[in-house]
Design an enzyme around this catalytic site. Structure first.
Site, PDB file in Angstrom:
ATOM      1  N   ASN A   1       0.856  -1.194   0.000  1.00 17.90           N
ATOM      2  CA  ASN A   1       0.000   0.000   0.000  1.00 17.90           C
ATOM      3  C   ASN A   1       0.892   1.244   0.000  1.00 17.90           C
ATOM      4  O   ASN A   1       2.118   1.149  -0.046  1.00 17.90           O
ATOM      5  CB  ASN A   1      -0.938  -0.018   1.218  1.00 17.90           C
ATOM      6  CG  ASN A   1      -0.163  -0.078   2.509  1.00 17.90           C
ATOM      7  OD1 ASN A   1       0.555   0.859   2.853  1.00 17.90           O
ATOM      8  ND2 ASN A   1      -0.269  -1.198   3.214  1.00 17.90           N
TER       9      ASN A   1
ATOM     10  N   LYS B   1       9.743 -16.467 -10.768  1.00 16.24           N
ATOM     11  CA  LYS B   1       8.844 -15.426 -11.287  1.00 16.24           C
ATOM     12  C   LYS B   1       7.654 -16.069 -12.019  1.00 16.24           C
ATOM     13  O   LYS B   1       7.857 -16.950 -12.856  1.00 16.24           O
ATOM     14  CB  LYS B   1       9.642 -14.523 -12.249  1.00 16.24           C
ATOM     15  CG  LYS B   1       8.840 -13.361 -12.737  1.00 16.24           C
ATOM     16  CD  LYS B   1       9.669 -12.495 -13.690  1.00 16.24           C
ATOM     17  CE  LYS B   1       8.760 -11.518 -14.385  1.00 16.24           C
ATOM     18  NZ  LYS B   1       9.232 -11.133 -15.686  1.00 16.24           N
TER      19      LYS B   1
ATOM     20  N   PRO C   1      -2.108 -12.377  10.540  1.00 17.41           N
ATOM     21  CA  PRO C   1      -2.442 -12.186  11.961  1.00 17.41           C
ATOM     22  C   PRO C   1      -2.594 -10.699  12.248  1.00 17.41           C
ATOM     23  O   PRO C   1      -1.955  -9.867  11.598  1.00 17.41           O
ATOM     24  CB  PRO C   1      -1.232 -12.761  12.695  1.00 17.41           C
ATOM     25  CG  PRO C   1      -0.130 -12.770  11.698  1.00 17.41           C
ATOM     26  CD  PRO C   1      -0.759 -12.883  10.338  1.00 17.41           C
ATOM     27  N   ASP C   2      -3.449 -10.366  13.203  1.00 20.11           N
ATOM     28  CA  ASP C   2      -3.615  -8.961  13.585  1.00 20.11           C
ATOM     29  C   ASP C   2      -2.577  -8.656  14.670  1.00 20.11           C
ATOM     30  O   ASP C   2      -2.659  -9.154  15.795  1.00 20.11           O
ATOM     31  CB  ASP C   2      -5.039  -8.730  14.105  1.00 20.11           C
ATOM     32  CG  ASP C   2      -5.332  -7.245  14.190  1.00 20.11           C
ATOM     33  OD1 ASP C   2      -4.526  -6.521  14.812  1.00 20.11           O
ATOM     34  OD2 ASP C   2      -6.343  -6.808  13.626  1.00 20.11           O
TER      35      ASP C   2
ATOM     36  N   LYS D   1     -13.211  -0.698  15.887  1.00 25.63           N
ATOM     37  CA  LYS D   1     -11.863  -1.297  15.960  1.00 25.63           C
ATOM     38  C   LYS D   1     -11.303  -1.193  17.377  1.00 25.63           C
ATOM     39  O   LYS D   1     -10.617  -2.097  17.854  1.00 25.63           O
ATOM     40  CB  LYS D   1     -10.919  -0.606  14.978  1.00 25.63           C
ATOM     41  CG  LYS D   1     -11.136  -1.068  13.551  1.00 25.63           C
ATOM     42  CD  LYS D   1     -10.219  -0.375  12.552  1.00 25.63           C
ATOM     43  CE  LYS D   1     -10.593  -0.806  11.138  1.00 25.63           C
ATOM     44  NZ  LYS D   1      -9.996   0.035  10.107  1.00 25.63           N
TER      45      LYS D   1
ATOM     46  N   LYS E   1     -10.355  -4.768  18.895  1.00 23.07           N
ATOM     47  CA  LYS E   1      -8.938  -5.069  19.096  1.00 23.07           C
ATOM     48  C   LYS E   1      -8.514  -4.844  20.541  1.00 23.07           C
ATOM     49  O   LYS E   1      -7.348  -4.973  20.879  1.00 23.07           O
ATOM     50  CB  LYS E   1      -8.093  -4.207  18.136  1.00 23.07           C
ATOM     51  CG  LYS E   1      -8.380  -4.513  16.666  1.00 23.07           C
ATOM     52  CD  LYS E   1      -7.509  -3.684  15.738  1.00 23.07           C
ATOM     53  CE  LYS E   1      -7.912  -3.886  14.291  1.00 23.07           C
ATOM     54  NZ  LYS E   1      -6.803  -4.283  13.426  1.00 23.07           N
TER      55      LYS E   1
HETATM   56  O1  PMT Z   1       2.793   6.126   6.657  1.00 19.07           O
HETATM   57  P1  PMT Z   1       2.146   7.430   6.239  1.00 19.07           P
HETATM   58  O2  PMT Z   1       2.245   7.675   4.753  1.00 19.07           O
HETATM   59  O3  PMT Z   1       2.632   8.597   7.052  1.00 19.07           O
HETATM   60  O4  PMT Z   1       0.572   7.293   6.504  1.00 19.07           O
HETATM   61  C1  PMT Z   1       0.099   7.172   7.804  1.00 19.07           C
HETATM   62  C2  PMT Z   1      -1.035   6.131   7.887  1.00 19.07           C
HETATM   63  C3  PMT Z   1      -2.247   6.621   7.115  1.00 19.07           C
HETATM   64  C4  PMT Z   1      -0.565   4.789   7.357  1.00 19.07           C
HETATM   65  C5  PMT Z   1      -1.350   6.010   9.433  1.00 19.07           C
HETATM   66  O5  PMT Z   1      -1.771   7.252   9.917  1.00 19.07           O
HETATM   67  C6  PMT Z   1      -2.425   4.951   9.668  1.00 19.07           C
HETATM   68  O6  PMT Z   1      -3.615   5.202   9.587  1.00 19.07           O
HETATM   69  N1  PMT Z   1      -1.962   3.712   9.988  1.00 19.07           N
HETATM   70  C7  PMT Z   1      -2.853   2.536  10.153  1.00 19.07           C
HETATM   71  C8  PMT Z   1      -3.199   2.000   8.801  1.00 19.07           C
HETATM   72  C9  PMT Z   1      -4.079   0.755   8.901  1.00 19.07           C
HETATM   73  O7  PMT Z   1      -3.669  -0.297   8.512  1.00 19.07           O
HETATM   74  O8  PMT Z   1      -5.252   0.945   9.510  1.00 19.07           O
HETATM   75  P2  PMT Z   1      -6.362  -0.217   9.735  1.00 19.07           P
HETATM   76  O9  PMT Z   1      -7.581   0.555  10.075  1.00 19.07           O
HETATM   77  O10 PMT Z   1      -6.412  -1.139   8.580  1.00 19.07           O
HETATM   78  O11 PMT Z   1      -5.818  -1.022  10.989  1.00 19.07           O
HETATM   79  C10 PMT Z   1      -6.166  -0.691  12.328  1.00 19.07           C
HETATM   80  C11 PMT Z   1      -4.980  -0.910  13.241  1.00 19.07           C
HETATM   81  O12 PMT Z   1      -4.632  -2.297  13.278  1.00 19.07           O
HETATM   82  C12 PMT Z   1      -3.728  -0.169  12.852  1.00 19.07           C
HETATM   83  O13 PMT Z   1      -3.128   0.294  14.038  1.00 19.07           O
HETATM   84  C13 PMT Z   1      -2.859  -1.237  12.190  1.00 19.07           C
HETATM   85  O14 PMT Z   1      -1.462  -0.970  12.367  1.00 19.07           O
HETATM   86  C14 PMT Z   1      -3.274  -2.465  12.972  1.00 19.07           C
HETATM   87  N2  PMT Z   1      -3.161  -3.731  12.229  1.00 19.07           N
HETATM   88  C15 PMT Z   1      -3.913  -3.930  11.110  1.00 19.07           C
HETATM   89  C16 PMT Z   1      -3.846  -5.159  10.466  1.00 19.07           C
HETATM   90  C17 PMT Z   1      -2.975  -6.153  10.974  1.00 19.07           C
HETATM   91  N3  PMT Z   1      -2.887  -7.334  10.373  1.00 19.07           N
HETATM   92  N4  PMT Z   1      -2.255  -5.912  12.077  1.00 19.07           N
HETATM   93  C18 PMT Z   1      -2.336  -4.733  12.703  1.00 19.07           C
HETATM   94  O15 PMT Z   1      -1.639  -4.510  13.713  1.00 19.07           O
END
Ligand code: PMT
Length: 406
Positions: A210, A289, A305-306, A337, A341
């Protein structure tokens, strides 16, 4: 003592004989790794030339509010947003009065009005002007407006008087500026932060990922370190330099990030997940590839995994702070969330707006925690990170917090 690494200092120079010292001040600030831009009032240009300060700062000096070319290059609002600190040195009695009364009649005073960043002034004037009741009243009001007053020093003055009113020595001004970023709020604490994207390999040359740049997470790591924390940054692949004074562990995939987080979190007081972790990964990674053959191709994905939810369920869990990247119903999904979480705080950002969120300099967030929410305005990620660290530090049990340095 804090350092000014990664800090952007907007140096405002106003009219006074001490303006010549701003040349040395630029060098001191740069010596502490600050990036410096200079704004001069018209009166300042009578004492030192813009060319000198431009050559030293390495950036064009901004002079006029109503200059269309300068506004097009970097306008007053952009300059206000750019700065992590506005340091006005020397600050004349006239400028102090105008700042105090919220006037916006030149570029520097307008930038101060438009900025959310800390402002510090280093008064420099004759001892009688300094002692004048009007000046002292203005300074009193500025202190109430949270403007930092650096100095002045006492000694011989250009006019022949001896007394208070000399601009503080540039080296001291640098230390005072640096100390503004060293709160000591997290002294003795361990903070683990994830940042950037993850890459989920399809084959040796392709992956799913991403647009996360890591800027938000890196700024948080810097802010935590400046607040005195032993900081560990777990970073996905980004284009940023590893920050100074911070242990940085680089990883590729969500599985790598989970392993690194579980190793690093031992003894941690705070875990902050700013990383944009891929929710899914390819079920298998091709050894060679993948060749182009059929017109259509299907990739089987399995759930990753989260990471943060795993950390939040550890028996000795740290204060656990997540981010929520949403494109609609920010508060609703962030609250969901937060509970799912089992987090202490979630920082929600609207990633449908390209001027904030992914790969931008700024962000605007909503802080959601059980029973309350609070929104913060759009600001530079570095400034935001400092505010977030302050907020997060206040959530720690008070018995474990250090008293901040004055
Ligand atoms: O890196 P930048 O370009 O500065 O941009 C910043 C950002 C937009 C990436 C940052 O501000 C942000 O929002 N980060 C979280 C992005 C995300 O994955 O959000 P989510 O809503 O999908 O996940 C919720 C939370 O769970 C997040 O804290 C994420 O780190 C965590 N997560 C998600 C999936 C996973 N498998 N494991 C996790 O720990």
């Amino acid at each position: 003592m804090g350092s000014l690494s990664n800090k952007r200092v907007l140096l405002g120079v106003t009219g006074g004989i001490a303006a010549y010292k701003s040349a040395e001040l630029i060098r001191c600030l740069q010596g502490q790794n600050a990036e410096v831009r200079v704004v001069m009032t018209p009166a300042a240009t009578e004492f030192i030339t813009p060319l000198t300060l431009q050559a030293l700062s390495g950036n064009p000096v901004s002079l006029e509010l109503l200059d269309t070319a300068a506004e097009a290059a970097m306008g007053h609002i952009e300059l206000a947003r750019w700065a992590d600190l506005i340091l006005v040195a020397p600050a004349s009695a006239d400028f102090i009065a105008r700042l105090c009364h919220g006037e916006g009649n030149d570029l520097l005073s307008t930038i101060c009005l438009a900025s959310h960043s800390p402002i510090a002034v280093a008064p420099a004037m004759n001892k009688h002007m300094w002692g004048n009741t009007a000046t002292q009243k203005n300074l009193h009001q500025l202190r109430e407006q949270a403007v930092h007053i650096f100095g002045p020093a006492a000694g011989y003055q250009a006019c022949g008087d001896i007394g208070e009113g000399r601009m503080e020595d540039p080296a001291n001004l640098c230390s005072m500026a640096s100390a503004l970023f060293a709160t000591g709020l997290l002294s003795g604490k361990k903070v683990v932060i994830t940042a950037g994207p993850t890459r989920e390999a399809l084959d040796p040359v392709r992956y799913i990922s991403n647009h996360s740049s890591g800027k938000m997470g890196y700024a948080l790591a810097q802010a935590a370190a400046e607040a005195g924390a032993n900081t560990v940054l777990i970073s996905g692949p980004v284009q940023l330099d590893p920050p100074e004074r911070i242990k940085t562990i680089t990883v590729e995939s969500a599985m790598d990030m989970l392993t690194a987080a579980l190793n690093a979190v031992e003894g941690a007081d705070i875990f902050i997940a700013a990383a944009a972790v891929a929710d899914y990964r390819p079920a298998s990674v091709a050894e060679q590839k993948i060749k182009k053959s059929d017109d259509e191709m299907y990739i089987e994905l399995v759930k990753n995994p989260d990471i943060i939810a795993t950390i939040a369920t550890l028996p000795l869990r740290p204060l656990t702070v997540g981010f929520a990247a949403e494109t609609e119903n920010l508060e609703f999904y962030a609250t969901k969330k937060l509970h799912q979480k089992k987090l202490d705080l979630i920082i929600a950002n609207d990633v449908s707006d390209s001027s904030i969120g992914f790969n931008s300099e700024d962000n605007r967030v909503l802080l959601v925690q059980p029973g309350s929410s609070k929104s913060l305005p759009t600001m530079n990620k570095v400034l935001l990170a400092n505010k977030l660290i302050e907020h997060i530090a206040a959530l720690l049990p008070s018995s474990t917090l250090q008293t901040p340095q004055p």
